[in-house]
Design an enzyme around this catalytic site. Structure first.
Site, PDB file in Angstrom:
ATOM      1  N   ARG A 167      -9.267  -0.417  -6.879  1.00  0.00           N
ATOM      2  CA  ARG A 167      -8.172   0.389  -7.415  1.00  0.00           C
ATOM      3  C   ARG A 167      -6.816   0.061  -6.762  1.00  0.00           C
ATOM      4  O   ARG A 167      -5.910   0.875  -6.713  1.00  0.00           O
ATOM      5  CB  ARG A 167      -8.491   1.882  -7.315  1.00  0.00           C
ATOM      6  CG  ARG A 167      -9.825   2.203  -8.017  1.00  0.00           C
ATOM      7  CD  ARG A 167     -10.061   3.633  -8.285  1.00  0.00           C
ATOM      8  NE  ARG A 167      -9.091   4.260  -9.153  1.00  0.00           N
ATOM      9  CZ  ARG A 167      -9.024   4.126 -10.484  1.00  0.00           C
ATOM     10  NH1 ARG A 167      -9.870   3.348 -11.101  1.00  0.00           N
ATOM     11  NH2 ARG A 167      -8.121   4.778 -11.172  1.00  0.00           N
ATOM     12  N   LEU A 168      -6.694  -1.165  -6.265  1.00  0.00           N
ATOM     13  CA  LEU A 168      -5.434  -1.635  -5.684  1.00  0.00           C
ATOM     14  C   LEU A 168      -4.620  -2.321  -6.786  1.00  0.00           C
ATOM     15  O   LEU A 168      -4.249  -3.489  -6.689  1.00  0.00           O
ATOM     16  CB  LEU A 168      -5.712  -2.584  -4.515  1.00  0.00           C
ATOM     17  CG  LEU A 168      -6.591  -2.010  -3.393  1.00  0.00           C
ATOM     18  CD1 LEU A 168      -6.890  -3.066  -2.341  1.00  0.00           C
ATOM     19  CD2 LEU A 168      -5.925  -0.789  -2.772  1.00  0.00           C
TER      20      LEU A 168
END
Length: 191
Positions: A170-171
């Site tokens: 989720r970066l």
């Protein structure tokens, strides 16, 4: 690339090659005069530096919302590419020539359906709609189908773009573009 229109074209071209269905599908968010939001899927039917165009029945809820509050947001989501683009901006009507040209490019059945549909109005049964369709088909048998006066298009002129790319853990990578005179400034957003 700091031109959001060129970046959109690049991503859209890739989506047209990878998405199985409706790579031109976009979520359209509107709000009525009281501020109540509404969201639905529509199809992008044209885009250029003046904006993103879709067509609809002018009696639809979306058209009523846009008349009362001429601002909207779009979301393109291409799952196969793990990308999305958000666009927000001012809305205007397309001119009659553009609406006529696009209407003429539609299939005959779609043209007839535009006449038969009272879009967004309550419908007692599918049979009622099909009877209206059959009436319209008989009316225009052997003739070109003209564009109904209650059918046209809208253009959303972007005032903001956001390009989102999925990343592991989720970066995600988020780029935002805002107008600055005749140019656009680019920045990043936290995921």
């Amino acid at each position: 690339m700091t031109d959001p229109f060129a970046l959109f074209d690049t991503w859209f071209t890739e989506a047209r090659e990878t998405e199985i269905n409706d790579s031109n599908a976009m979520a359209l968010a509107t709000a009525d005069a009281s501020g109540m939001p509404s969201l639905r899927m529509v199809l992008l039917k044209g885009h250029d530096r003046q904006g993103f165009v879709f067509y609809t029945n002018l009696g639809s809820n979306k058209a009523s919302d846009l008349k009362a509050n001429p601002q909207a947001a779009l979301l393109f989501h291409w799952k196969s590419l793990r990308r999305q683009i958000r666009v927000a901006g001012q809305v205007s009507s397309v001119d009659d020539a553009a609406a006529d040209a696009y209407f003429a490019s539609r299939s005959r059945d779609s043209q007839l359906g535009a006449w038969a549909s009272l879009q967004s109005e309550p419908l007692d049964s599918r049979d009622t709609f099909m009877a209206r369709y059959d009436e319209v088909r008989a009316r225009y048998d052997g003739q070109d189908v003209p564009r109904p006066p209650h059918w046209s298009g809208f253009r959303i002129a972007p005032q903001r773009f956001e390009f989102w790319e999925d990343r592991e853990h989720r970066l995600h990578h988020r780029r935002v573009f805002l107008p600055d005179g005749d140019a656009w400034t680019e920045g990043l957003l936290y995921p």
